[in-house]
Design an enzyme around this catalytic site. Structure first.
Site, PDB file in Angstrom:
ATOM      1  N   SER A 108      -8.307  -3.920  -0.451  1.00 29.85           N
ATOM      2  CA  SER A 108      -7.319  -4.819  -1.056  1.00 29.85           C
ATOM      3  C   SER A 108      -7.234  -6.095  -0.251  1.00 29.85           C
ATOM      4  CB  SER A 108      -5.939  -4.154  -1.087  1.00 29.85           C
ATOM      5  OG  SER A 108      -4.934  -5.089  -1.448  1.00 29.85           O
ATOM      6  N   TYR A 140       1.346  -0.239   1.930  1.00 29.14           N
ATOM      7  CA  TYR A 140       0.093  -0.376   1.192  1.00 29.14           C
ATOM      8  C   TYR A 140      -0.963  -1.089   2.038  1.00 29.14           C
ATOM      9  CZ  TYR A 140      -3.095  -1.441  -2.666  1.00 29.14           C
ATOM     10  OH  TYR A 140      -4.200  -1.527  -3.478  1.00 29.14           O
TER      11      TYR A 140
END
Length: 262
Positions: free
Chosen positions: A157, A171
């Protein structure tokens, strides 16, 4: 017919073998979004492809059907990435069904955005189980089956490279862990001719994060290109890494993020 016409005609009738003919791939979380795009692109390149899913069996079966329609073998396998036994069983089942395993794409993930004060232990466990432990266990199970020319590609990501807004600490932590796994595993498996790489998508137009969603303009504003990418953008990079043209790329982090981390 002129010589030029003949050369043109010859060129048009030349058949180029698919880049991944004879290869077998496993794409985790391949029933939608980036995972679906990756699975279909690998099939277009000639690979047989299995996709894992947890919910949405119909969507996963539809992806497998599309792969089969291309003349490849497609298979949808239910596997909970948070369950170590199901992870190992999925790898074993795919390798047995296809008779080999050449490509692993760690795509399945759990998203979470929220203030750290409001993040509970169950949230932490779920995200780390799916985003950290599962890719490790999938790679561990695949490593014994991959041969020279094998490929492991993990979907990371852009938040692992740039914390552009608050609320992403859990995250981002989980995705940043993939950098360590990728680089260390590249060293470990390199002598066997197996490459290991990490792809960092930016804002990508999917069901989970649509380009016309309530936070789309906010996210797009952090990119250099000022907009969302498509799942096919990520899939193209994964396909390159999975093929022969990616043979000399390993231990790398590749951003497909529209300049989010620029």
């Amino acid at each position: 017919m002129s010589a030029n016409d003949l050369r043109s005609s010859d060129t048009m009738t030349t058949t180029t073998p698919a880049k991944l003919d004879g290869k077998a791939a496993l794409v985790t979380g391949g029933s939608r979004g980036i995972g679906e795009a990756v699975a279909l692109r690998l099939a277009e390149e000639g690979a047989d492809v299995a996709v894992t899913y947890l919910g949405g069996a119909e969507r996963a079966e539809a992806v497998a059907a599309k792969i089969t329609a291309m003349g490849r073998r497609g298979w949808a396998v239910r596997a909970d990435s948070a369950d170590p036994q199901e992870v190992r069983a999925a790898v074993a089942a795919v390798a047995e069904r296809f008779g080999r395993l050449d490509i692993l794409v760690n795509n399945a993930g759990a998203g979470f955005v929220g203030p750290i004060e409001e993040t509970g232990p169950a949230d932490v466990d779920r995200v780390l189980e799916v985003n950290v432990r599962a890719p490790y266990l999938y790679a561990q199970a695949a490593a014994s089956r991959l041969t020279e020319g094998g490929r492991i590609v993990t979907i990371g990501s852009c938040m692992a490279q740039r914390a552009a807004f608050p609320g992403g600490s859990l995250y981002a932590t989980s995705k940043a862990a993939m950098t360590g796994l990728t680089k260390a595993l590249a060293r470990e498996l390199g002598p066997r001719g197996i490459t290991v790489n990490l792809v960092h998508p930016g804002p990508i137009d999917t069901d989970m994060n649509p380009a016309d969603g309530p936070s789309a303009a906010f996210q797009a504003g952090f990119t250099a290109l000022g907009g969302y990418g498509r799942p096919s953008d990520v899939a193209a990079t994964v396909a390159h890494l999975a093929g022969e043209e990616g043979r000399y790329i390993t231990g790398a982090e590749i951003a497909v993020d529209g300049g989010f981390a620029a």
